[in-house]
Design a protein around this motif. Structure first.
Motif, PDB file in Angstrom:
ATOM      1  N   ASN A  80       8.737   3.627  11.074  1.00 22.93           N
ATOM      2  CA  ASN A  80       9.765   4.642  10.846  1.00 22.93           C
ATOM      3  C   ASN A  80       9.170   6.004  10.513  1.00 22.93           C
ATOM      4  N   ASN A  81       7.869   6.030  10.217  1.00 25.12           N
ATOM      5  CA  ASN A  81       7.151   7.283   9.928  1.00 25.12           C
ATOM      6  C   ASN A  81       5.937   7.363  10.849  1.00 25.12           C
ATOM      7  N   GLN A  82       6.190   7.262  12.158  1.00 20.22           N
ATOM      8  CA  GLN A  82       5.128   7.048  13.141  1.00 20.22           C
ATOM      9  C   GLN A  82       3.931   7.983  13.027  1.00 20.22           C
ATOM     10  N   LYS A  83       4.173   9.247  12.776  1.00 26.27           N
ATOM     11  CA  LYS A  83       3.063  10.196  12.771  1.00 26.27           C
ATOM     12  C   LYS A  83       2.542  10.495  11.366  1.00 26.27           C
ATOM     13  N   ASN A  84       3.050   9.758  10.398  1.00 26.60           N
ATOM     14  CA  ASN A  84       2.547   9.908   9.027  1.00 26.60           C
ATOM     15  C   ASN A  84       2.397   8.511   8.429  1.00 26.60           C
ATOM     16  N   PHE A  85       1.320   7.867   8.823  1.00 26.75           N
ATOM     17  CA  PHE A  85       1.049   6.473   8.513  1.00 26.75           C
ATOM     18  C   PHE A  85       1.203   6.162   7.027  1.00 26.75           C
ATOM     19  N   PHE A  86       0.529   6.928   6.183  1.00 23.09           N
ATOM     20  CA  PHE A  86       0.539   6.635   4.750  1.00 23.09           C
ATOM     21  C   PHE A  86       1.872   6.975   4.085  1.00 23.09           C
ATOM     22  N   GLN A  87       2.622   7.895   4.688  1.00 26.17           N
ATOM     23  CA  GLN A  87       3.972   8.160   4.192  1.00 26.17           C
ATOM     24  C   GLN A  87       4.862   6.940   4.412  1.00 26.17           C
ATOM     25  N   GLY A  88       4.624   6.247   5.525  1.00 23.77           N
ATOM     26  CA  GLY A  88       5.375   5.025   5.789  1.00 23.77           C
ATOM     27  C   GLY A  88       5.115   3.963   4.741  1.00 23.77           C
ATOM     28  N   ILE A  89       3.848   3.828   4.334  1.00 19.30           N
ATOM     29  CA  ILE A  89       3.507   2.867   3.281  1.00 19.30           C
ATOM     30  C   ILE A  89       4.101   3.314   1.952  1.00 19.30           C
ATOM     31  N   GLU A  90       4.008   4.606   1.674  1.00 17.06           N
ATOM     32  CA  GLU A  90       4.573   5.130   0.421  1.00 17.06           C
ATOM     33  C   GLU A  90       6.083   4.874   0.357  1.00 17.06           C
ATOM     34  N   PHE A 156      -8.216  -3.801  10.277  1.00 16.91           N
ATOM     35  CA  PHE A 156      -7.560  -2.749   9.504  1.00 16.91           C
ATOM     36  C   PHE A 156      -6.135  -3.152   9.128  1.00 16.91           C
ATOM     37  N   LEU A 157      -5.456  -3.865  10.016  1.00 12.35           N
ATOM     38  CA  LEU A 157      -4.107  -4.352   9.726  1.00 12.35           C
ATOM     39  C   LEU A 157      -4.114  -5.232   8.473  1.00 12.35           C
ATOM     40  N   TYR A 158      -5.042  -6.187   8.412  1.00 11.28           N
ATOM     41  CA  TYR A 158      -5.109  -7.080   7.259  1.00 11.28           C
ATOM     42  C   TYR A 158      -5.553  -6.328   5.997  1.00 11.28           C
ATOM     43  N   PHE A 159      -6.424  -5.345   6.170  1.00 17.42           N
ATOM     44  CA  PHE A 159      -6.844  -4.523   5.041  1.00 17.42           C
ATOM     45  C   PHE A 159      -5.657  -3.762   4.449  1.00 17.42           C
ATOM     46  N   VAL A 160      -4.833  -3.190   5.315  1.00 13.31           N
ATOM     47  CA  VAL A 160      -3.660  -2.430   4.862  1.00 13.31           C
ATOM     48  C   VAL A 160      -2.680  -3.332   4.123  1.00 13.31           C
ATOM     49  N   MET A 161      -2.436  -4.521   4.671  1.00 13.73           N
ATOM     50  CA  MET A 161      -1.516  -5.452   4.009  1.00 13.73           C
ATOM     51  C   MET A 161      -2.036  -5.833   2.628  1.00 13.73           C
ATOM     52  N   GLU A 162      -3.342  -6.075   2.522  1.00 12.76           N
ATOM     53  CA  GLU A 162      -3.937  -6.429   1.238  1.00 12.76           C
ATOM     54  C   GLU A 162      -3.860  -5.251   0.261  1.00 12.76           C
ATOM     55  N   LEU A 163      -4.059  -4.047   0.765  1.00 15.81           N
ATOM     56  CA  LEU A 163      -3.963  -2.846  -0.062  1.00 15.81           C
ATOM     57  C   LEU A 163      -2.569  -2.715  -0.669  1.00 15.81           C
ATOM     58  N   ILE A 164      -1.552  -2.968   0.123  1.00 10.79           N
ATOM     59  CA  ILE A 164      -0.168  -2.844  -0.343  1.00 10.79           C
ATOM     60  C   ILE A 164       0.151  -3.915  -1.378  1.00 10.79           C
ATOM     61  N   HIS A 166      -1.944  -5.494  -3.241  1.00  8.08           N
ATOM     62  CA  HIS A 166      -2.721  -5.189  -4.451  1.00  8.08           C
ATOM     63  C   HIS A 166      -2.050  -4.077  -5.254  1.00  8.08           C
ATOM     64  N   SER A 167      -1.521  -3.071  -4.581  1.00  8.64           N
ATOM     65  CA  SER A 167      -0.814  -1.985  -5.272  1.00  8.64           C
ATOM     66  C   SER A 167       0.413  -2.514  -5.999  1.00  8.64           C
ATOM     67  N   LEU A 168       1.139  -3.414  -5.343  1.00 11.08           N
ATOM     68  CA  LEU A 168       2.336  -3.995  -5.966  1.00 11.08           C
ATOM     69  C   LEU A 168       1.961  -4.936  -7.120  1.00 11.08           C
ATOM     70  N   THR A 169       0.824  -5.611  -6.995  1.00 12.17           N
ATOM     71  CA  THR A 169       0.333  -6.455  -8.091  1.00 12.17           C
ATOM     72  C   THR A 169       0.050  -5.594  -9.318  1.00 12.17           C
ATOM     73  N   ASP A 170      -0.600  -4.451  -9.114  1.00 13.82           N
ATOM     74  CA  ASP A 170      -0.875  -3.516 -10.216  1.00 13.82           C
ATOM     75  C   ASP A 170       0.425  -2.996 -10.828  1.00 13.82           C
ATOM     76  N   PHE A 171       1.388  -2.704  -9.973  1.00 13.21           N
ATOM     77  CA  PHE A 171       2.694  -2.222 -10.426  1.00 13.21           C
ATOM     78  C   PHE A 171       3.352  -3.220 -11.370  1.00 13.21           C
ATOM     79  N   ILE A 172       3.317  -4.483 -10.986  1.00 17.81           N
ATOM     80  CA  ILE A 172       3.935  -5.538 -11.790  1.00 17.81           C
ATOM     81  C   ILE A 172       3.125  -5.801 -13.054  1.00 17.81           C
ATOM     82  N   ALA A 173       1.812  -5.972 -12.899  1.00 19.24           N
ATOM     83  CA  ALA A 173       0.952  -6.345 -14.025  1.00 19.24           C
ATOM     84  C   ALA A 173       0.923  -5.278 -15.117  1.00 19.24           C
TER      85      ALA A 173
END
Length: 201
Positions: A80-90, A156-164, A166-173
């Motif tokens: 949904n944020n095709q030309k702004n990859f990290f905005q899509g993750i955010e 890179f796909l698996y790295f991105v999924m793990e990054l997300i 991990h970020s959510l784990t930090d958010f919860i913890a």
């Protein structure tokens, strides 16, 4: 892997069982007992063993099912944020912080952030002709990322999924606010960007 008797159930019945499995495993991980599950579903203990080999089988299937579900939602947000990859993750991370803590979406995230199951790390062998991978390659190209091969793109796909996750784990913890989660994610993007862009910007 569930037994054929489970796989042959109607979609609605399978989904109902999955929701009960999710509710149990996301909150108590492997402290769950078969009795908890059959009570929630309203079936006999014998029926459970017609569907799954054992509790571990049910857990592994639940992890796999909701991993695919969460990863699909992440890719949708990036698309949904095709030309702004990290905005899509955010956008995905910000959406996660608004979820009702009793919703299936939140319980799926909670399940994945608590899991140490090695099966979540197992890479799926997929043809470069698959629709999902074609979309992924397109997104990387549109963002001018220096990804040189299909193998690297998949890694890179698996790295991105793990990054997300991990970020959510930090958010919860750490009981972070949405702002704290996004600020931490901005740090990670800053560290990653020079190695990703073709011009090293």
């Amino acid at each position: 892997m569930p037994k054929a008797t489970f796989l042959n159930l109607s979609s609605s019945k399978k989904q109902r069982i999955l929701e009960i499995l999710l509710q149990n495993f996301s909150n108590r991980h492997m402290q769950v007992k078969v009795a908890d599950i059959v009570e929630g579903i309203g079936m006999s203990r014998g029926a459970f063993y017609k569907y799954f080999e054992d509790l571990e089988d049910a857990y592994t299937y639940t992890i796999h099912h909701y991993s695919v579900y969460v990863h699909h939602n992440i890719l949708k947000s990036i698309s949904n944020n095709q030309k702004n990859f990290f905005q899509g993750i955010e956008s995905y991370l910000a959406w996660c912080t608004t979820l009702d803590r009793s919703s299936s979406d939140w319980l799926a995230i909670q399940l994945l952030t608590k899991s140490n199951d090695v099966s979540t790390q197992k890479r799926i062998t997929s043809s470069s002709e698959s629709k999902m991978l074609k979309e992924w390659f397109k997104l990387l190209e549109m963002n001018d990322f220096s990804i040189k091969s299909e193998d690297e793109a998949l890694s890179f796909l698996y790295f991105v999924m793990e990054l997300i996750i991990h970020s959510l784990t930090d958010f919860i913890a750490n009981d972070w606010t949405s702002e704290q989660l996004l600020q931490d994610f901005h740090y990670k993007v800053k560290w990653l960007t020079p190695g990703l862009t073709k011009k090293g910007k």
